[in-house]
Design a protein around this motif. Sequence first.
Motif, PDB file in Angstrom:
ATOM      1  N   GLU A   1      41.816  26.956   2.042  1.00 57.72           N
ATOM      2  CA  GLU A   1      43.393  26.018   2.472  1.00 57.72           C
ATOM      3  C   GLU A   1      43.967  26.279   3.631  1.00 57.72           C
ATOM      4  O   GLU A   1      45.517  26.047   3.719  1.00 57.72           O
ATOM      5  CB  GLU A   1      43.425  25.992   0.975  1.00 57.72           C
ATOM      6  N   VAL A   2      43.570  27.878   3.920  1.00 60.84           N
ATOM      7  CA  VAL A   2      44.420  27.973   4.891  1.00 60.84           C
ATOM      8  C   VAL A   2      45.188  26.950   6.014  1.00 60.84           C
ATOM      9  O   VAL A   2      43.741  26.511   6.525  1.00 60.84           O
ATOM     10  CB  VAL A   2      44.084  29.845   4.901  1.00 60.84           C
ATOM     11  N   THR A   3      45.857  26.913   6.561  1.00 56.98           N
ATOM     12  CA  THR A   3      46.493  26.042   7.931  1.00 56.98           C
ATOM     13  C   THR A   3      45.532  26.144   8.890  1.00 56.98           C
ATOM     14  O   THR A   3      44.938  24.869   9.580  1.00 56.98           O
ATOM     15  CB  THR A   3      47.560  25.861   8.011  1.00 56.98           C
ATOM     16  N   MET A   4      45.118  26.978   9.344  1.00 58.03           N
ATOM     17  CA  MET A   4      44.419  26.834  10.464  1.00 58.03           C
ATOM     18  C   MET A   4      43.432  27.821  10.880  1.00 58.03           C
ATOM     19  O   MET A   4      42.960  28.801  11.211  1.00 58.03           O
ATOM     20  CB  MET A   4      45.700  28.205  11.936  1.00 58.03           C
ATOM     21  N   ALA A   5      43.137  28.163   9.698  1.00 53.47           N
ATOM     22  CA  ALA A   5      41.308  28.560   9.174  1.00 53.47           C
ATOM     23  C   ALA A   5      40.484  27.761   9.821  1.00 53.47           C
ATOM     24  O   ALA A   5      40.595  26.524   9.459  1.00 53.47           O
ATOM     25  CB  ALA A   5      41.415  28.199   7.534  1.00 53.47           C
ATOM     26  N   PRO A   6      39.221  28.197  10.497  1.00 58.11           N
ATOM     27  CA  PRO A   6      37.785  27.509  10.888  1.00 58.11           C
ATOM     28  C   PRO A   6      37.386  26.849  10.116  1.00 58.11           C
ATOM     29  O   PRO A   6      36.226  25.834   9.884  1.00 58.11           O
ATOM     30  CB  PRO A   6      37.594  28.746  11.848  1.00 58.11           C
TER      31      PRO A   6
ATOM     32  N   VAL B   1      45.935  35.315  -0.630  1.00 59.12           N
ATOM     33  CA  VAL B   1      46.593  35.969  -0.855  1.00 59.12           C
ATOM     34  C   VAL B   1      47.947  35.150  -1.481  1.00 59.12           C
ATOM     35  O   VAL B   1      47.765  33.742  -1.655  1.00 59.12           O
ATOM     36  CB  VAL B   1      47.672  35.986   0.845  1.00 59.12           C
ATOM     37  N   ARG B   2      48.705  35.716  -2.029  1.00 62.69           N
ATOM     38  CA  ARG B   2      49.680  35.787  -2.680  1.00 62.69           C
ATOM     39  C   ARG B   2      50.932  35.751  -2.553  1.00 62.69           C
ATOM     40  O   ARG B   2      52.116  35.013  -3.088  1.00 62.69           O
ATOM     41  CB  ARG B   2      49.556  35.907  -4.253  1.00 62.69           C
ATOM     42  N   ALA B   3      50.947  36.623  -2.013  1.00 61.05           N
ATOM     43  CA  ALA B   3      52.413  37.113  -1.175  1.00 61.05           C
ATOM     44  C   ALA B   3      52.493  37.457   0.350  1.00 61.05           C
ATOM     45  O   ALA B   3      51.635  38.318   0.554  1.00 61.05           O
ATOM     46  CB  ALA B   3      53.558  37.612  -1.412  1.00 61.05           C
ATOM     47  N   ILE B   4      53.585  37.542   1.533  1.00 61.54           N
ATOM     48  CA  ILE B   4      53.419  37.876   2.189  1.00 61.54           C
ATOM     49  C   ILE B   4      54.513  38.739   2.566  1.00 61.54           C
ATOM     50  O   ILE B   4      55.852  37.529   2.869  1.00 61.54           O
ATOM     51  CB  ILE B   4      53.472  37.303   4.051  1.00 61.54           C
ATOM     52  N   GLU B   5      55.006  39.491   2.827  1.00 65.20           N
ATOM     53  CA  GLU B   5      56.457  40.892   3.612  1.00 65.20           C
ATOM     54  C   GLU B   5      55.992  40.567   4.508  1.00 65.20           C
ATOM     55  O   GLU B   5      54.770  41.420   5.012  1.00 65.20           O
ATOM     56  CB  GLU B   5      56.658  41.699   1.927  1.00 65.20           C
ATOM     57  N   TYR B   6      57.633  40.844   5.490  1.00 61.28           N
ATOM     58  CA  TYR B   6      57.632  40.332   6.700  1.00 61.28           C
ATOM     59  C   TYR B   6      58.998  40.863   7.370  1.00 61.28           C
ATOM     60  O   TYR B   6      60.021  40.616   6.305  1.00 61.28           O
ATOM     61  CB  TYR B   6      57.049  39.440   7.358  1.00 61.28           C
ATOM     62  N   VAL B   7      59.141  41.662   8.692  1.00 57.71           N
ATOM     63  CA  VAL B   7      60.355  42.110   9.244  1.00 57.71           C
ATOM     64  C   VAL B   7      61.092  40.635  10.000  1.00 57.71           C
ATOM     65  O   VAL B   7      60.036  41.036  11.354  1.00 57.71           O
ATOM     66  CB  VAL B   7      60.501  43.560   9.499  1.00 57.71           C
TER      67      VAL B   7
ATOM     68  N   MET C   1      54.140  32.559  -3.750  1.00 59.41           N
ATOM     69  CA  MET C   1      53.979  30.565  -4.429  1.00 59.41           C
ATOM     70  C   MET C   1      54.148  29.970  -5.156  1.00 59.41           C
ATOM     71  O   MET C   1      54.052  29.079  -5.216  1.00 59.41           O
ATOM     72  CB  MET C   1      52.994  31.582  -5.418  1.00 59.41           C
ATOM     73  N   SER C   2      56.079  30.393  -4.853  1.00 54.29           N
ATOM     74  CA  SER C   2      57.100  29.457  -4.856  1.00 54.29           C
ATOM     75  C   SER C   2      56.793  28.455  -3.881  1.00 54.29           C
ATOM     76  O   SER C   2      57.634  27.328  -3.821  1.00 54.29           O
ATOM     77  CB  SER C   2      58.247  29.983  -5.095  1.00 54.29           C
ATOM     78  N   THR C   3      55.642  28.695  -2.495  1.00 59.15           N
ATOM     79  CA  THR C   3      56.865  28.147  -2.039  1.00 59.15           C
ATOM     80  C   THR C   3      54.821  28.144  -0.851  1.00 59.15           C
ATOM     81  O   THR C   3      54.445  27.833   0.024  1.00 59.15           O
ATOM     82  CB  THR C   3      56.874  28.027  -0.671  1.00 59.15           C
ATOM     83  N   PRO C   4      54.044  27.238  -2.297  1.00 59.56           N
ATOM     84  CA  PRO C   4      52.470  26.786  -2.133  1.00 59.56           C
ATOM     85  C   PRO C   4      52.543  26.691  -0.111  1.00 59.56           C
ATOM     86  O   PRO C   4      51.421  27.332   0.062  1.00 59.56           O
ATOM     87  CB  PRO C   4      52.106  26.104  -2.971  1.00 59.56           C
ATOM     88  N   ASP C   5      52.715  25.762  -0.200  1.00 55.96           N
ATOM     89  CA  ASP C   5      52.408  24.962   1.541  1.00 55.96           C
ATOM     90  C   ASP C   5      53.236  25.806   2.804  1.00 55.96           C
ATOM     91  O   ASP C   5      52.269  25.930   3.492  1.00 55.96           O
ATOM     92  CB  ASP C   5      53.347  23.604   1.681  1.00 55.96           C
ATOM     93  N   LEU C   6      53.927  26.361   2.780  1.00 58.40           N
ATOM     94  CA  LEU C   6      54.212  27.313   3.447  1.00 58.40           C
ATOM     95  C   LEU C   6      53.728  28.899   3.450  1.00 58.40           C
ATOM     96  O   LEU C   6      52.902  29.384   4.206  1.00 58.40           O
ATOM     97  CB  LEU C   6      55.718  28.108   3.329  1.00 58.40           C
ATOM     98  N   LEU C   7      53.353  29.405   2.033  1.00 56.65           N
ATOM     99  CA  LEU C   7      52.261  30.314   1.897  1.00 56.65           C
ATOM    100  C   LEU C   7      50.478  30.601   2.937  1.00 56.65           C
ATOM    101  O   LEU C   7      50.013  31.038   3.054  1.00 56.65           O
ATOM    102  CB  LEU C   7      52.098  30.763   0.644  1.00 56.65           C
ATOM    103  N   LYS C   8      50.519  28.882   3.107  1.00 55.32           N
ATOM    104  CA  LYS C   8      49.490  28.595   3.473  1.00 55.32           C
ATOM    105  C   LYS C   8      48.991  29.193   5.334  1.00 55.32           C
ATOM    106  O   LYS C   8      48.014  28.929   5.419  1.00 55.32           O
ATOM    107  CB  LYS C   8      49.145  27.256   3.421  1.00 55.32           C
TER     108      LYS C   8
END
Length: 759
Positions: free
Chosen positions: A591-596, A321-327, A338-345
Amino acid sequence: MASTTQSGMANLPMEQSMLHFAELVKEKLPALHDLIKDDMHTNVDHEHFFTKIVGIFKESHPEVYDQVLEKRPKHHQDAINKFFDGRISADEASDILEAADTQDEPVATDNKIKHPVAPNCLVHKTFSSHPEFPVYTRVKHIKHDVDIEFENWGKTINQTPAITFYPENVEDVKAIVSYSVKTGRGVRVSGYRHSWAPLFGRNEQQNNGNVMIAMLSDVTTNFLPNFTSLSTPLFQDEINPLKSIDKVDPAHVNGVALADGKQYIRVGAATTNERFRRWCLTEGQVTLPMNIIEVEITMGGANAPICHGAGLQHATLSDLVRAIEYVDVNGEWQKVDMSTPDLLKAAAGCFGLLGVVTHITYECDPIATAVMRPIKMDVIRAIPPPPEMKYSDIPEALRPDKPLTEEEMAEEMAEAQQEFERRANSDYYAEWFWFPYSNKVWVNTWSIDKDTITDVVEYPVSKKVSKQVFSTIALNIAQIVFKDGLELLPEMQTAAISYLAMKNLPEVAADGKPIRTLIPNALHFQRGVTNIRVRDLEVEFPLQAKPGTTEERDYTNVQRAWWQAILACYAKKDKCPQRMPLEMRIMGSSEVTMAPQRGHKLGTCSIEILTLHAAAKIWKPYAQEVLDQWMSLKDADGKQLMIKPHWAKEWNELEVRGKPWPEILKTESYAEQIPEFKSLLAAIGKKHGWTLEDIQRTFSNDLFDYLFFDDIVAASPHPTILTRQATMRGGKANYFKQLIEAELIVFRRLFTSLRPKFL
């Protein structure tokens, strides 16, 4: 050779088990006996075999057959009946379904949904059914149902949201979230409902006062058989902006330009894997490098719980994933990129806690050719027993056909070990399937050819897809017949189902021509499997280095976990709680924060056991026993492996070392990741104008309250909102009773959030 008594049947090779099974059902189902014997001697045509199987069940147990089809439209039933009666082929049945559905598509007028199913299947109510509902102009005209029961695919979750909305675009989603916040309702989202864990709404069985946003229609998600994978597009949900697929430039994700044919692809969260697969082949000329098998699942539904594919060089879907759009909770459309890679993870695998995800942008590879050589190998050669396992521990049916000396056995196992490790270490995609009591493992590992994408075939071809879909319908009918219609020993039922399942899987001979097909086809090699309801436990654990090395992978624990499950299955052959396959995949780290899979430097073993839904009542104790064995695995230093569940599978009701597994995840397995995850969510909220308290109140549920928000006490809804909800759910005559129920819901949530502080 083992005795051929009923109790010893599971110690027979699969072919002999099936012949023995045929003899035992000869009196009740003589046609089945004859068909099995014919198939053993002449290898009956695949399509003919399954039509005959269902024809036999239909004749002997018509009520079971009718039960499976009764909720489908009449023209669906007619086409299926003609196929199973042997009057038309699977491909012709598919053509009939397509022709009929061009005249009978689902339609909607204003807010009232018309469903192409029998009128007594569901009672659909709308805002007009509840005059006490406040009038909100925008949401009033969004397609919706009121008080409609929600049940997931595996039938492990049952809830009744106050309202189920079917949005078609971002503006719909914004209006729904704003309405929900104003009326004090929680919001959760569902796709195909394929997760077994309680990831959906809150757990109150009765009307829980909350909102469910359904990305797919209830016709698609509620009824089997499902025909999404047939070649016609008519069984896919109607296209809307939440099901869009587009190539986007680097600016959209605040990323760098990609090279070597890679591209950024933005998809609507409601896009199914089947729609994406077709787009990749016809327009996109790109592919996800790995994916789950099922084509019915939405892209958002697969991404939220951090799903995965196979192959050491591949991580999870969320890692792409390189971008998440949400309401968000304020009804604003936001983006993390990708401008905030840690937040994206954190955002890339956030379980829907940010808000309602509307679009996901993936980094996709250029399309390439999969070179497939699926093979059915002897069990002991596919994944050899671990070194400490004795020959006498191997079930008799799985031992070599001819007696071997210790030296010969050691030589064969050494060769098998080398081949197993080669596949696991080197192949682009790597997975193994063992169906209970089969003496073969279906090995599906393959490489790719990046240079040639012209010398390829459609796979499976449309006729084969039709056969696969109708075969899965036959298997589902078989499990119901065996459960309710035939008083047979469970091991016989299981062996029969395994035989049918193995017959449905492809095989390429050692000297045969490989299957060359494009990667999106190879990733979804089996279609229609969602027509067979199952239960599923899956865990992920890290691969270890061989003693004395740092980079050379040691597969001993993988072999132990595999054979622990096989031996457990044989040990329980009196009841056979496992009636579907043992599956194992070798994959990479994450590298995803909550990935097993996070932090698994040398890679991950993903292993799972499944059973038919018919065995649900005896499943949990067995799953617990297998889990206990897996949890006993240790590394070379004697330290217990960090074993975590796949978030979307069954785990929340199981225990680890006598404690509830959710407690172990919170206090041990994810003790460091959970605070990190919350911190990253809070940072996103600071940028976008919301707090953890906001998302707990609106987008969380019971499970996530416990795991992530135990230190947050959600504010009680405004009394006027409680009054309105109480009136809504039963009328003024029951006003005070319903008001108390509404207050109790708030109290239960408060208790859930405070309970860990006092335990």
